[in-house]
Motif scaffolding. Structure first.
Motif, PDB file in Angstrom:
ATOM      1  N   SER A  49       0.797  -3.779   4.553  1.00  4.79           N
ATOM      2  CA  SER A  49       0.310  -2.604   4.368  1.00  4.79           C
ATOM      3  C   SER A  49      -0.858  -2.778   3.105  1.00  4.79           C
ATOM      4  CB  SER A  49       1.433  -1.581   3.788  1.00  4.79           C
ATOM      5  OG  SER A  49       0.790  -0.260   3.295  1.00  4.79           O
ATOM      6  N   VAL A  50      -1.623  -3.937   3.428  1.00  3.48           N
ATOM      7  CA  VAL A  50      -2.753  -4.306   2.425  1.00  3.48           C
ATOM      8  C   VAL A  50      -4.074  -3.301   2.936  1.00  3.48           C
ATOM      9  CG1 VAL A  50      -4.561  -5.965   2.248  1.00  3.48           C
ATOM     10  CG2 VAL A  50      -2.031  -6.766   2.099  1.00  3.48           C
ATOM     11  N   ARG A  51      -4.470  -2.579   1.728  1.00  4.91           N
ATOM     12  CA  ARG A  51      -5.457  -1.663   2.034  1.00  4.91           C
ATOM     13  C   ARG A  51      -7.016  -2.030   1.548  1.00  4.91           C
ATOM     14  NH1 ARG A  51      -2.209   2.935   1.637  1.00  4.91           N
ATOM     15  NH2 ARG A  51      -0.485   2.713   3.011  1.00  4.91           N
ATOM     16  N   HIS A  52      -6.803  -2.843   0.673  1.00  6.39           N
ATOM     17  CA  HIS A  52      -8.266  -3.356   0.228  1.00  6.39           C
ATOM     18  C   HIS A  52      -8.540  -4.415  -0.287  1.00  6.39           C
ATOM     19  CE1 HIS A  52      -6.528  -2.693  -3.695  1.00  6.39           C
ATOM     20  NE2 HIS A  52      -5.912  -1.436  -3.301  1.00  6.39           N
ATOM     21  N   GLY A  70       0.787  -1.206   0.108  1.00  7.99           N
ATOM     22  CA  GLY A  70      -0.024   0.259  -0.016  1.00  7.99           C
ATOM     23  C   GLY A  70       0.746   1.281  -0.015  1.00  7.99           C
ATOM     24  N   ARG A  71       1.960   1.208   0.755  1.00  8.89           N
ATOM     25  CA  ARG A  71       2.916   2.364   0.843  1.00  8.89           C
ATOM     26  C   ARG A  71       3.380   2.577  -0.486  1.00  8.89           C
ATOM     27  NH1 ARG A  71       5.124   2.850   7.108  1.00  8.89           N
ATOM     28  NH2 ARG A  71       2.934   2.188   7.992  1.00  8.89           N
ATOM     29  N   LEU A  72       3.838   1.386  -1.170  1.00  6.04           N
ATOM     30  CA  LEU A  72       4.041   1.770  -2.351  1.00  6.04           C
ATOM     31  C   LEU A  72       3.547   2.351  -3.518  1.00  6.04           C
ATOM     32  CD1 LEU A  72       6.603  -1.484  -3.025  1.00  6.04           C
ATOM     33  CD2 LEU A  72       7.344   0.971  -3.206  1.00  6.04           C
ATOM     34  N   ASP A  73       2.139   1.722  -3.417  1.00  5.76           N
ATOM     35  CA  ASP A  73       1.071   2.464  -4.270  1.00  5.76           C
ATOM     36  C   ASP A  73       0.966   3.920  -3.878  1.00  5.76           C
ATOM     37  OD1 ASP A  73       0.492  -0.027  -5.182  1.00  5.76           O
ATOM     38  OD2 ASP A  73      -1.346  -0.420  -4.290  1.00  5.76           O
ATOM     39  N   ASP A  74       1.284   4.348  -2.679  1.00  6.37           N
ATOM     40  CA  ASP A  74       1.022   5.815  -2.389  1.00  6.37           C
ATOM     41  C   ASP A  74       1.815   6.665  -2.956  1.00  6.37           C
ATOM     42  OD1 ASP A  74      -1.104   4.783  -0.265  1.00  6.37           O
ATOM     43  OD2 ASP A  74       0.507   4.955   1.345  1.00  6.37           O
ATOM     44  N   VAL A  75       2.800   5.964  -3.295  1.00  6.07           N
ATOM     45  CA  VAL A  75       4.023   6.893  -3.902  1.00  6.07           C
ATOM     46  C   VAL A  75       3.966   6.522  -5.665  1.00  6.07           C
ATOM     47  CG1 VAL A  75       5.386   7.550  -1.986  1.00  6.07           C
ATOM     48  CG2 VAL A  75       5.983   5.443  -3.340  1.00  6.07           C
ATOM     49  N   SER A  76       2.939   6.146  -6.073  1.00  8.74           N
ATOM     50  CA  SER A  76       2.804   5.784  -7.472  1.00  8.74           C
ATOM     51  C   SER A  76       3.860   4.683  -8.274  1.00  8.74           C
ATOM     52  CB  SER A  76       3.105   7.060  -8.387  1.00  8.74           C
ATOM     53  OG  SER A  76       2.143   8.066  -7.978  1.00  8.74           O
ATOM     54  N   THR A  77       4.108   3.676  -7.217  1.00  6.72           N
ATOM     55  CA  THR A  77       4.890   2.687  -7.742  1.00  6.72           C
ATOM     56  C   THR A  77       3.899   1.308  -7.499  1.00  6.72           C
ATOM     57  OG1 THR A  77       6.788   3.675  -6.920  1.00  6.72           O
ATOM     58  CG2 THR A  77       6.937   1.516  -7.143  1.00  6.72           C
ATOM     59  N   ASP A  78       3.843   0.338  -8.250  1.00  7.42           N
ATOM     60  CA  ASP A  78       3.038  -0.721  -8.337  1.00  7.42           C
ATOM     61  C   ASP A  78       3.697  -1.818  -7.253  1.00  7.42           C
ATOM     62  OD1 ASP A  78       1.297  -2.938  -8.649  1.00  7.42           O
ATOM     63  OD2 ASP A  78       1.851  -3.154 -10.698  1.00  7.42           O
ATOM     64  N   GLY A  79       2.926  -1.715  -6.057  1.00  6.31           N
ATOM     65  CA  GLY A  79       3.098  -2.777  -5.109  1.00  6.31           C
ATOM     66  C   GLY A  79       3.232  -4.041  -5.420  1.00  6.31           C
ATOM     67  N   LEU A  80       2.013  -4.475  -6.136  1.00  3.05           N
ATOM     68  CA  LEU A  80       1.903  -5.883  -6.639  1.00  3.05           C
ATOM     69  C   LEU A  80       3.087  -6.374  -7.328  1.00  3.05           C
ATOM     70  CD1 LEU A  80      -1.792  -5.805  -7.531  1.00  3.05           C
ATOM     71  CD2 LEU A  80      -0.892  -6.838  -5.503  1.00  3.05           C
ATOM     72  N   ASN A  81       3.650  -5.392  -8.263  1.00  4.10           N
ATOM     73  CA  ASN A  81       4.795  -5.542  -8.908  1.00  4.10           C
ATOM     74  C   ASN A  81       5.898  -6.342  -8.191  1.00  4.10           C
ATOM     75  OD1 ASN A  81       6.018  -5.833 -11.558  1.00  4.10           O
ATOM     76  ND2 ASN A  81       7.357  -4.208 -10.795  1.00  4.10           N
ATOM     77  N   LEU A  82       6.142  -5.748  -7.090  1.00  3.82           N
ATOM     78  CA  LEU A  82       7.126  -5.933  -5.964  1.00  3.82           C
ATOM     79  C   LEU A  82       6.858  -7.582  -5.659  1.00  3.82           C
ATOM     80  CD1 LEU A  82       9.715  -5.828  -4.405  1.00  3.82           C
ATOM     81  CD2 LEU A  82       8.312  -4.396  -2.805  1.00  3.82           C
ATOM     82  N   ILE A  83       5.627  -7.639  -5.209  1.00  2.51           N
ATOM     83  CA  ILE A  83       5.166  -9.061  -4.952  1.00  2.51           C
ATOM     84  C   ILE A  83       5.759 -10.355  -6.036  1.00  2.51           C
ATOM     85  CG2 ILE A  83       3.472 -10.772  -4.166  1.00  2.51           C
ATOM     86  CD1 ILE A  83       4.078  -8.544  -2.106  1.00  2.51           C
ATOM     87  N   GLN A  84       5.286  -9.687  -7.365  1.00  2.00           N
ATOM     88  CA  GLN A  84       5.685 -10.565  -8.473  1.00  2.00           C
ATOM     89  C   GLN A  84       7.100 -10.696  -8.479  1.00  2.00           C
ATOM     90  OE1 GLN A  84       3.390  -9.256 -11.498  1.00  2.00           O
ATOM     91  NE2 GLN A  84       2.652 -11.227 -12.151  1.00  2.00           N
ATOM     92  N   GLU A  85       7.941  -9.796  -8.452  1.00  2.00           N
ATOM     93  CA  GLU A  85       9.511  -9.834  -8.416  1.00  2.00           C
ATOM     94  C   GLU A  85       9.925 -10.805  -7.403  1.00  2.00           C
ATOM     95  OE1 GLU A  85      11.604  -5.928 -10.089  1.00  2.00           O
ATOM     96  OE2 GLU A  85      10.715  -5.641  -8.339  1.00  2.00           O
ATOM     97  N   ILE A  86       9.415 -10.569  -6.083  1.00  2.00           N
ATOM     98  CA  ILE A  86      10.074 -11.477  -5.013  1.00  2.00           C
ATOM     99  C   ILE A  86       9.744 -12.749  -5.201  1.00  2.00           C
ATOM    100  CG2 ILE A  86      10.081 -11.679  -2.542  1.00  2.00           C
ATOM    101  CD1 ILE A  86       9.243  -8.804  -2.201  1.00  2.00           C
ATOM    102  N   ARG A  87       8.509 -13.072  -5.792  1.00  2.00           N
ATOM    103  CA  ARG A  87       7.946 -14.500  -5.866  1.00  2.00           C
ATOM    104  C   ARG A  87       8.980 -15.290  -6.993  1.00  2.00           C
ATOM    105  NH1 ARG A  87       5.607 -17.198  -2.546  1.00  2.00           N
ATOM    106  NH2 ARG A  87       7.705 -18.137  -3.199  1.00  2.00           N
ATOM    107  N   GLU A  88       9.368 -14.556  -8.001  1.00  2.59           N
ATOM    108  CA  GLU A  88      10.162 -14.970  -9.019  1.00  2.59           C
ATOM    109  C   GLU A  88      11.306 -15.230  -8.659  1.00  2.59           C
ATOM    110  OE1 GLU A  88      10.183 -12.632 -12.701  1.00  2.59           O
ATOM    111  OE2 GLU A  88      11.788 -13.531 -13.596  1.00  2.59           O
ATOM    112  N   ILE A  89      12.058 -14.322  -7.946  1.00  4.31           N
ATOM    113  CA  ILE A  89      13.336 -14.481  -7.340  1.00  4.31           C
ATOM    114  C   ILE A  89      13.314 -15.812  -6.203  1.00  4.31           C
ATOM    115  CG2 ILE A  89      15.177 -13.715  -5.936  1.00  4.31           C
ATOM    116  CD1 ILE A  89      14.307 -10.673  -7.149  1.00  4.31           C
ATOM    117  N   TYR A  90      12.610 -15.690  -5.248  1.00  2.94           N
ATOM    118  CA  TYR A  90      12.406 -16.970  -4.393  1.00  2.94           C
ATOM    119  C   TYR A  90      12.257 -18.307  -4.838  1.00  2.94           C
ATOM    120  CZ  TYR A  90      12.169 -13.536  -0.228  1.00  2.94           C
ATOM    121  OH  TYR A  90      12.596 -12.754   0.657  1.00  2.94           O
ATOM    122  N   ASP A  91      11.534 -18.311  -6.009  1.00  2.00           N
ATOM    123  CA  ASP A  91      11.252 -19.473  -6.746  1.00  2.00           C
ATOM    124  C   ASP A  91      12.460 -19.934  -7.608  1.00  2.00           C
ATOM    125  OD1 ASP A  91       8.582 -19.615  -5.669  1.00  2.00           O
ATOM    126  OD2 ASP A  91       7.758 -19.251  -7.635  1.00  2.00           O
TER     127      ASP A  91
END
Ligand code: G3P
Length: 218
Positions: free
Chosen positions: A168-171, A135-156
């Motif tokens: 920081s989940v908002r909705h 949510g805090r990334l979304d607040d500064v016009s950066t895609d928070g979900l994209n970060l989740i995707q990047e981390i998922r890919e790296i960890y996998d």
């Protein structure tokens, strides 16, 4: 997907626990202060109260910013209850403290994570959870979900076992999209968890069922 509630409010934790879908609780110094919980002893007691209300993992955050202070506080928090997870800030000192605790099989949650590089370091230090604040990334016009995707890919890619804890989940769409991407855990307020229940067609359908039942049983 694990569901954690992000609050220090005992009534809300109780309500979420009663739903039967709660896997844990996350807190932070701001959430504690919001409930008026101040002073070391009150804070420690509050963590025990939270543990007694749930059967899941409870993240308890250190307030120190130096390594020695984090170790001291983290050890004290871990002693409180077997389900306490020591929450540490994503800093140089925090990463060192994470390694210290993971070497001793004490669970950790690296918080205030805003980049894939930070998440990679957290995994290498053996963190149990990594908490990207979407949510805090979304607040500064950066895609928070994209970060989740990047981390998922790296960890996998490397089979890291560190669990991705979307914070920081908002909705409700944050939760649904995190589930689609494969976040291991989400933590959010009770209102957002309950928001998943809502659908007007459910309400309309139920009202119709009740009306038809009553008509037939007059
Ligand atoms: O889980 C982290 C959370 O407490 C921060 O949420 O809404 O203050 O960005 P928010």
């Amino acid at each position: 997907m694990k569901f954690f509630i992000d609050t220090a409010n005992l009534a809300q934790i109780k309500e979420a626990q009663a739903l039967g879908v709660l896997d844990g609780v996350t807190t932070n110094p701001s959430l504690m202060a919001k409930e008026g919980i101040t002073g070391k002893n009150n804070i420690l007691k509050h963590y025990v109260d939270i543990c007694n209300l749930t059967d899941g993992e409870v993240s308890a955050e250190v307030n120190a910013v130096d390594y020695d202070g984090m170790i001291r506080e983290g050890e004290e928090l871990a002693e409180l209850h077997e389900r306490i997870v020591v929450k540490l800030p994503m800093t140089q000192e925090g990463i060192k403290a994470c390694k210290y605790f993971s070497d001793r099989e004490i669970k950790t949650n690296m918080t205030l994570v805003f980049s894939a590089g930070q998440a990679l370091l957290a995994a290498k230090a053996g963190a149990t959870f990594v908490s990207p604040f979407i949510g805090r990334l979304d607040d500064v016009s950066t895609d928070g979900l994209n970060l989740i995707q990047e981390i998922r890919e790296i960890y996998d890619n490397y089979g890291y076992e560190t669990q991705i804890l979307a914070a920081s989940v908002r909705h409700t769409m944050h939760i649904i999209n995190c589930a689609k991407i494969g976040a291991d855990v989400m933590t959010g307020p009770l209102s957002v968890i309950l928001g998943l229940l809502k659908h007007p067609l459910t309400d309309i359908g139920l009202a119709q069922f009740i009306a038809d039942f009553e008509k037939g049983n007059k």
